[in-house]
Design an enzyme around this catalytic site. Structure first.
Site, mmCIF file in Angstrom:
data_model
loop_
_atom_site.group_PDB
_atom_site.id
_atom_site.type_symbol
_atom_site.label_atom_id
_atom_site.label_comp_id
_atom_site.label_asym_id
_atom_site.label_seq_id
_atom_site.Cartn_x
_atom_site.Cartn_y
_atom_site.Cartn_z
ATOM 1 N N ARG A 1 10.494 -5.437 2.777
ATOM 2 C CA ARG A 1 11.328 -6.307 3.619
ATOM 3 C C ARG A 1 10.541 -6.952 4.762
ATOM 4 N NH1 ARG A 1 15.592 -2.361 2.131
ATOM 5 N NH2 ARG A 1 17.201 -3.548 1.041
ATOM 6 N N HIS B 1 3.646 1.833 -1.771
ATOM 7 C CA HIS B 1 3.867 2.116 -3.200
ATOM 8 C C HIS B 1 2.572 2.605 -3.857
ATOM 9 C CE1 HIS B 1 6.898 -1.252 -2.518
ATOM 10 N NE2 HIS B 1 7.669 -0.267 -2.930
ATOM 11 N N GLN C 1 16.319 9.592 2.099
ATOM 12 C CA GLN C 1 16.368 9.454 0.639
ATOM 13 C C GLN C 1 15.635 10.623 -0.031
ATOM 14 O OE1 GLN C 1 15.629 5.637 -1.584
ATOM 15 N NE2 GLN C 1 13.581 6.469 -1.764
ATOM 16 N N GLY D 1 8.272 8.359 -0.832
ATOM 17 C CA GLY D 1 7.622 8.165 0.469
ATOM 18 C C GLY D 1 8.487 8.699 1.602
ATOM 19 N N GLN E 1 22.878 0.276 -5.102
ATOM 20 C CA GLN E 1 22.548 0.812 -3.778
ATOM 21 C C GLN E 1 22.606 -0.238 -2.677
ATOM 22 O OE1 GLN E 1 18.525 2.015 -5.177
ATOM 23 N NE2 GLN E 1 17.809 1.359 -3.175
ATOM 24 N N LYS F 1 8.655 7.373 4.333
ATOM 25 C CA LYS F 1 9.247 6.192 4.977
ATOM 26 C C LYS F 1 10.770 6.240 4.843
ATOM 27 C CE LYS F 1 9.739 1.731 6.114
ATOM 28 N NZ LYS F 1 10.663 1.211 5.167
ATOM 29 N N GLU G 1 0.813 -1.228 0.000
ATOM 30 C CA GLU G 1 0.000 0.000 0.000
ATOM 31 C C GLU G 1 0.844 1.275 0.000
ATOM 32 O OE1 GLU G 1 -3.164 1.132 -0.393
ATOM 33 O OE2 GLU G 1 -3.592 -0.884 -1.102
HETATM 34 P P1 AMP Z 1 11.089 0.904 -2.601
HETATM 35 O O1 AMP Z 1 10.406 0.014 -3.582
HETATM 36 O O2 AMP Z 1 11.239 0.300 -1.227
HETATM 37 O O3 AMP Z 1 12.375 1.483 -3.145
HETATM 38 O O4 AMP Z 1 10.115 2.149 -2.367
HETATM 39 C C1 AMP Z 1 9.651 2.918 -3.446
HETATM 40 C C2 AMP Z 1 9.006 4.166 -2.927
HETATM 41 O O5 AMP Z 1 7.928 3.824 -2.051
HETATM 42 C C3 AMP Z 1 9.970 5.040 -2.089
HETATM 43 O O6 AMP Z 1 9.754 6.406 -2.401
HETATM 44 C C4 AMP Z 1 9.570 4.732 -0.683
HETATM 45 O O7 AMP Z 1 9.842 5.774 0.227
HETATM 46 C C5 AMP Z 1 8.073 4.526 -0.837
HETATM 47 N N1 AMP Z 1 7.568 3.739 0.290
HETATM 48 C C6 AMP Z 1 8.039 2.551 0.744
HETATM 49 N N2 AMP Z 1 7.360 2.153 1.823
HETATM 50 C C7 AMP Z 1 6.448 3.115 2.090
HETATM 51 C C8 AMP Z 1 5.432 3.298 3.095
HETATM 52 N N3 AMP Z 1 5.234 2.402 4.053
HETATM 53 N N4 AMP Z 1 4.697 4.413 3.037
HETATM 54 C C9 AMP Z 1 4.882 5.339 2.062
HETATM 55 N N5 AMP Z 1 5.799 5.230 1.088
HETATM 56 C C10 AMP Z 1 6.576 4.130 1.101
#
Ligand code: AMP
Length: 284
Positions: free
Chosen positions: A187, A37, A153, A147, A61, A149, A35
């Site tokens: 994760r 993403h 970054q 995000g 990374q 989160k 959710e």
């Molecule tokens: P990732 O696939 O983990 O690289 O995340 C892709 C994007 O989704 C990044 O901008 C993250 O910050 C965002 N994201 C990941 N988890 C969350 C979350 N729980 N709430 C809001 N955005 C998120």
């Protein structure tokens, strides 16, 4: 919805969309959607004409001892969820497409990257900044969505965009959580049932931090040590960092004022989880 796998194909699409006067919204991801993403994709859908979502598990990374190989992947599920949220294009290049033989250029933000995850994961933000700038150059978005989160970054990307005059607007969206408070993360998939329970310690610590501030605590070091003690009581948890920092500069704060961020990185078994909360300290 179309899947594009080549840089040339993606650029061709974006050029023609711009030619038609369309506004491109872009959500960069490493896939295995949840959710968090999807909240970014939905927001982009509201604000833009064309939505591009990239799925790329970016090897530059990840550190040598990290989870690149076992990082969860499920492209067919991601496609379905992305389509349901109104995605127009999934850009899913191969590693060779993004980093061909002889690749040797990297982008490095040198200030904000020194703290928090930058300290525990050397080279991580160099990989992130590099891939995000490449993706911006390929997708040519008007607005890109990140995000909170990954608060550090988001700050580093904003700084890079400002420092390098990249023509894109950055939107940062709130953290999406499970009903019990655990921040959604690809994760979380790694966690065994008892670890899933233990992982709640991150949210418990952030809630405790908020209560400390609400009841008048203003000392950064008292907060850090209080939170460390609380987290140490969880036997599955091993602290990477517990920080109280200025939410804009990421510098450690001793006397809390302005906008502060409580940021945590905690290993739960073999899984490293991060979480944070940003709190505006009321003026007396
Ligand atoms: P990732 O696939 O983990 O690289 O995340 C892709 C994007 O989704 C990044 O901008 C993250 O910050 C965002 N994201 C990941 N988890 C969350 C979350 N729980 N709430 C809001 N955005 C998120």
């Amino acid at each position: 919805m179309r899947i594009i796998k080549t840089v040339a194909g993606m650029r061709r699409f974006s050029r023609s969309a711009h030619g038609l006067g369309k506004k491109i919204g872009f959500v960069p991801t490493m896939g295995f959607f949840h959710e968090g993403h999807l909240s970014l994709i939905r927001r982009a859908r509201k604000e833009c004409d064309i939505i591009v979502v990239s799925i790329f598990v970016n090897p530059t990374q990840f550190g040598p001892q990290e989870d690149l190989e076992r990082y969860p992947r499920d492209l067919s599920r991601d496609k379905r969820l992305a389509r349901e949220c109104g995605t127009d294009i999934i850009f899913a290049p191969s590693v060779a497409e993004m980093y061909p033989e002889g690749y040797s250029t990297f982008v490095e933000e040198e200030q904000l990257s020194r703290y928090l995850c930058g300290r525990s994961r050397p080279g991580h933000f160099r990989g992130v900044s590099t891939v995000v700038l490449k993706l911006f150059n390929i997708v040519m978005p008007d607005i890109a969505y990140f995000g909170l989160k990954d608060a550090q970054q988001a700050l580093i990307i904003k700084r890079m965009v400002s420092d390098l005059n990249v023509d894109v607007r950055i939107r940062v969206m709130p953290i999406v959580r499970e009903p019990d408070g655990l921040a959604l993360s690809s994760r979380n998939q790694y966690l065994a049932p008892d670890e899933r329970e233990a992982a709640l310690i991150l949210h418990k610590a952030l809630t405790a931090a908020k209560i400390m501030i609400d009841t008048g605590e203003r000392s950064g070091s008292t907060m850090r040590s209080g939170l460390r003690k609380l987290i140490a009581r969880e036997k599955h948890a091993r602290i990477d960092y517990v920080e109280v920092v200025d939410a804009d500069t990421l510098e450690r704060v001793e006397r809390l004022k302005g906008k502060v961020m409580i940021a945590l990185a905690i290993h739960i078994g073999r899984t490293r989880l991060i979480d944070n909360i940003v709190i505006r300290i009321p003026r007396k």
